[in-house]
Design a protein around this motif. Sequence first.
Motif, PDB file in Angstrom:
ATOM      1  N   GLU A 186      20.450  -6.574  12.241  1.00  0.00           N
ATOM      2  CA  GLU A 186      21.628  -6.409  11.587  1.00  0.00           C
ATOM      3  C   GLU A 186      21.702  -6.611   9.938  1.00  0.00           C
ATOM      4  OE1 GLU A 186      25.804  -9.266  11.976  1.00  0.00           O
ATOM      5  OE2 GLU A 186      24.313  -9.621  13.094  1.00  0.00           O
ATOM      6  N   ASP A 187      20.652  -7.160   9.604  1.00  0.00           N
ATOM      7  CA  ASP A 187      20.351  -7.441   7.913  1.00  0.00           C
ATOM      8  C   ASP A 187      19.490  -6.702   7.449  1.00  0.00           C
ATOM      9  OD1 ASP A 187      18.609  -8.991   8.755  1.00  0.00           O
ATOM     10  OD2 ASP A 187      18.952 -10.608   7.705  1.00  0.00           O
ATOM     11  N   GLY A 188      18.814  -5.774   8.176  1.00  0.00           N
ATOM     12  CA  GLY A 188      17.631  -5.197   7.523  1.00  0.00           C
ATOM     13  C   GLY A 188      16.517  -5.867   7.592  1.00  0.00           C
ATOM     14  N   GLY A 189      16.229  -6.943   7.970  1.00  0.00           N
ATOM     15  CA  GLY A 189      15.169  -8.059   7.761  1.00  0.00           C
ATOM     16  C   GLY A 189      15.361  -8.867   6.420  1.00  0.00           C
ATOM     17  N   ALA A 190      16.520  -8.912   5.677  1.00  0.00           N
ATOM     18  CA  ALA A 190      16.730  -9.428   4.661  1.00  0.00           C
ATOM     19  C   ALA A 190      16.459 -10.872   4.633  1.00  0.00           C
ATOM     20  CB  ALA A 190      18.054  -8.986   3.942  1.00  0.00           C
ATOM     21  N   SER A 191      16.980 -11.673   5.722  1.00  0.00           N
ATOM     22  CA  SER A 191      16.798 -12.976   5.864  1.00  0.00           C
ATOM     23  C   SER A 191      15.615 -13.449   6.367  1.00  0.00           C
ATOM     24  CB  SER A 191      17.765 -13.473   7.061  1.00  0.00           C
ATOM     25  OG  SER A 191      17.431 -12.908   8.228  1.00  0.00           O
ATOM     26  N   HIS A 192      14.578 -12.449   6.722  1.00  0.00           N
ATOM     27  CA  HIS A 192      13.187 -12.865   6.987  1.00  0.00           C
ATOM     28  C   HIS A 192      12.599 -12.750   5.911  1.00  0.00           C
ATOM     29  CE1 HIS A 192      10.121 -12.521   9.996  1.00  0.00           C
ATOM     30  NE2 HIS A 192       9.337 -11.947   9.207  1.00  0.00           N
ATOM     31  N   PHE A 193      13.060 -11.756   4.971  1.00  0.00           N
ATOM     32  CA  PHE A 193      12.155 -11.872   3.733  1.00  0.00           C
ATOM     33  C   PHE A 193      12.562 -12.908   2.756  1.00  0.00           C
ATOM     34  CE2 PHE A 193      11.041  -7.330   3.899  1.00  0.00           C
ATOM     35  CZ  PHE A 193      10.185  -7.247   2.940  1.00  0.00           C
ATOM     36  N   ALA A 194      13.855 -13.528   2.927  1.00  0.00           N
ATOM     37  CA  ALA A 194      14.469 -14.566   1.924  1.00  0.00           C
ATOM     38  C   ALA A 194      13.759 -15.999   2.357  1.00  0.00           C
ATOM     39  CB  ALA A 194      15.811 -14.744   2.171  1.00  0.00           C
ATOM     40  N   LEU A 195      13.586 -16.085   3.693  1.00  0.00           N
ATOM     41  CA  LEU A 195      12.918 -17.359   4.331  1.00  0.00           C
ATOM     42  C   LEU A 195      11.456 -17.333   3.773  1.00  0.00           C
ATOM     43  CD1 LEU A 195      12.921 -19.918   5.720  1.00  0.00           C
ATOM     44  CD2 LEU A 195      12.571 -18.544   7.940  1.00  0.00           C
ATOM     45  N   THR A 196      10.965 -16.058   3.725  1.00  0.00           N
ATOM     46  CA  THR A 196       9.290 -16.180   3.330  1.00  0.00           C
ATOM     47  C   THR A 196       9.289 -16.521   2.005  1.00  0.00           C
ATOM     48  OG1 THR A 196       8.892 -14.260   4.937  1.00  0.00           O
ATOM     49  CG2 THR A 196       7.160 -15.034   3.320  1.00  0.00           C
ATOM     50  N   VAL A 197      10.102 -15.962   0.935  1.00  0.00           N
ATOM     51  CA  VAL A 197      10.165 -16.270  -0.392  1.00  0.00           C
ATOM     52  C   VAL A 197      10.437 -17.714  -0.655  1.00  0.00           C
ATOM     53  CG1 VAL A 197      11.119 -16.027  -2.572  1.00  0.00           C
ATOM     54  CG2 VAL A 197      10.765 -13.976  -0.868  1.00  0.00           C
ATOM     55  N   LYS A 198      11.257 -18.216   0.018  1.00  0.00           N
ATOM     56  CA  LYS A 198      11.751 -19.751  -0.002  1.00  0.00           C
ATOM     57  C   LYS A 198      10.714 -20.548   0.307  1.00  0.00           C
ATOM     58  CE  LYS A 198      16.492 -19.197   0.773  1.00  0.00           C
ATOM     59  NZ  LYS A 198      17.941 -19.167   1.425  1.00  0.00           N
ATOM     60  N   LEU A 199       9.832 -20.273   1.420  1.00  0.00           N
ATOM     61  CA  LEU A 199       8.658 -21.102   1.756  1.00  0.00           C
ATOM     62  C   LEU A 199       7.381 -21.021   0.878  1.00  0.00           C
ATOM     63  CD1 LEU A 199       8.729 -20.398   5.614  1.00  0.00           C
ATOM     64  CD2 LEU A 199       9.498 -22.446   4.365  1.00  0.00           C
ATOM     65  N   ILE A 200       7.334 -19.750   0.301  1.00  0.00           N
ATOM     66  CA  ILE A 200       6.325 -19.398  -0.720  1.00  0.00           C
ATOM     67  C   ILE A 200       6.547 -20.449  -1.777  1.00  0.00           C
ATOM     68  CG2 ILE A 200       5.207 -18.144  -2.076  1.00  0.00           C
ATOM     69  CD1 ILE A 200       5.400 -16.047  -0.093  1.00  0.00           C
ATOM     70  N   LYS A 201       7.815 -20.331  -2.406  1.00  0.00           N
ATOM     71  CA  LYS A 201       8.071 -21.273  -3.682  1.00  0.00           C
ATOM     72  C   LYS A 201       8.107 -22.705  -3.543  1.00  0.00           C
ATOM     73  CE  LYS A 201       8.942 -17.810  -6.618  1.00  0.00           C
ATOM     74  NZ  LYS A 201       8.363 -17.731  -7.942  1.00  0.00           N
ATOM     75  N   GLU A 202       8.321 -22.940  -2.209  1.00  0.00           N
ATOM     76  CA  GLU A 202       8.358 -24.473  -1.849  1.00  0.00           C
ATOM     77  C   GLU A 202       6.901 -24.802  -1.873  1.00  0.00           C
ATOM     78  OE1 GLU A 202       9.387 -27.385   1.761  1.00  0.00           O
ATOM     79  OE2 GLU A 202      10.712 -25.870   1.290  1.00  0.00           O
ATOM     80  N   MET A 203       6.014 -23.977  -1.427  1.00  0.00           N
ATOM     81  CA  MET A 203       4.407 -24.374  -1.205  1.00  0.00           C
ATOM     82  C   MET A 203       3.794 -24.049  -2.571  1.00  0.00           C
ATOM     83  SD  MET A 203       3.596 -23.044   2.548  1.00  0.00           S
ATOM     84  CE  MET A 203       4.556 -23.670   4.006  1.00  0.00           C
ATOM     85  N   ARG A 204       4.104 -23.101  -3.049  1.00  0.00           N
ATOM     86  CA  ARG A 204       3.314 -22.882  -4.476  1.00  0.00           C
ATOM     87  C   ARG A 204       4.405 -22.344  -5.609  1.00  0.00           C
ATOM     88  NH1 ARG A 204      -2.003 -20.379  -4.148  1.00  0.00           N
ATOM     89  NH2 ARG A 204      -1.416 -19.518  -6.361  1.00  0.00           N
ATOM     90  N   PRO A 205       5.205 -23.445  -6.173  1.00  0.00           N
ATOM     91  CA  PRO A 205       6.267 -22.940  -7.153  1.00  0.00           C
ATOM     92  C   PRO A 205       5.724 -22.066  -8.305  1.00  0.00           C
ATOM     93  CG  PRO A 205       6.231 -25.380  -6.683  1.00  0.00           C
ATOM     94  CD  PRO A 205       4.748 -24.775  -5.980  1.00  0.00           C
ATOM     95  N   GLU A 206       4.584 -22.031  -8.498  1.00  0.00           N
ATOM     96  CA  GLU A 206       4.072 -21.197  -9.763  1.00  0.00           C
ATOM     97  C   GLU A 206       3.794 -19.900  -9.094  1.00  0.00           C
ATOM     98  OE1 GLU A 206       0.474 -22.675  -7.835  1.00  0.00           O
ATOM     99  OE2 GLU A 206       2.312 -23.358  -8.145  1.00  0.00           O
ATOM    100  N   MET A 207       3.680 -19.540  -8.115  1.00  0.00           N
ATOM    101  CA  MET A 207       3.227 -18.189  -7.611  1.00  0.00           C
ATOM    102  C   MET A 207       4.547 -17.164  -7.704  1.00  0.00           C
ATOM    103  SD  MET A 207       1.260 -16.144  -5.835  1.00  0.00           S
ATOM    104  CE  MET A 207       0.367 -17.120  -4.861  1.00  0.00           C
ATOM    105  N   LEU A 208       4.155 -16.124  -8.482  1.00  0.00           N
ATOM    106  CA  LEU A 208       5.152 -15.105  -8.804  1.00  0.00           C
ATOM    107  C   LEU A 208       5.562 -14.106  -7.422  1.00  0.00           C
ATOM    108  CD1 LEU A 208       4.281 -14.187 -12.440  1.00  0.00           C
ATOM    109  CD2 LEU A 208       6.143 -15.415 -11.773  1.00  0.00           C
TER     110      LEU A 208
END
Length: 372
Positions: A186-208
């Motif tokens: 329905e959203d083309g996978g945007a929510s899947h991407f968004a959750l992945t980014v949020k989790l990465i930033k939570e675990m490694r805030p300095e990761m670009l």
Amino acid sequence: WDWRKALALVRSAVMSARGVTFAAPGGCSAAAAGVGARARKAARRTRCVMSARGSTEEAEADVVPAVGLPMPPGRRPDWFRVPAPDSAAERSTFNGLKEQVRGLNLHTVCEEAQCPNIGECWNGGTATLMLLGDTCTRGCRFCAINTAAKPPPPDQAEPFNTAVAVSAWEDLTYVVLTSVDRDDLEDGGASHFALTVKLIKEMRPEMLVECLVSDFAGNSSAVHALADSGLDVYAHNLETVKRLQPYVRDRRAGYQQSLDVLREAKRHNPRLVTKTSLMLGLGERDDEIREALHDLRDYADVDVVTFGQYMRPTEHHLSVVEYVTPARFDRWRDEALELGFKYVASGPLVRSSYKAGEYFMEGMLRSRSKPS
């Protein structure tokens, strides 16, 4: 030249580009019923001017890429050769990252696409990871990815697993997340991407984090969801100039739709760095490239653009029209910078996420992240 044979060649090339079989027995006459009229129309479209002596004085045709057309004559130019890491330190870094990828069960586009720049990027601490499976719902004529109307459903654990793996990748400082098109979602996978980014930033805030994503079928809500996820770079590829879009990309993609997505991402979150890429060597004209650059800057406010040579993945994909010289790539880099792009990567071997974590990009992003 025999003018009849010249005309037959022009007709045959254009009809092949349109996917129509054209037979010309004896080098000049169309035998198949109904083909003659279409061939005459195609010949008129080429605006090929014949002289009274029967030679071709001028051919002003817009070149159209097609599957099955001849490749550029001769051997592939030497500038496509990439040296292996030559120092002990470079070899150690590359091999170390390779071992980490294996151990963390990550799937990198760098390896799976056999990217020629893998050594440069990995030694610079940049890698590109694939999300949402390996089967695309679209069939672009330049891409060799698997296609299906209904690919397998996404792995619900993938965002968490990816974040854990990325956070454990010690030498990684910049990660690019990309995927196939998923029009079945329905959203083309945007929510899947968004959750992945949020989790990465939570675990490694300095990761670009850069996300190289589809157009989400123009769904602005999907664009907003990803733009609000905490990513640093929102990337979507325009791929080619306006005229060549229907010949190169799937019918569900489009020049204006891609521009609108990039514009909306920046409008919704002005702090984002937006990025796109253009393939050269598909028959585009210089004025068409300039038009695309102006549209990207003036309309969509895109910050970063990359130029690379289109390379045919298999004989079942579009043929290369020309190999663009390094000097011309340098010229496009200079022109893009003059138009106001903040960063430009341009060269025969450049790909969408080529050295995405270069010092300039990292410096720009980290300066933006500092409180004013």
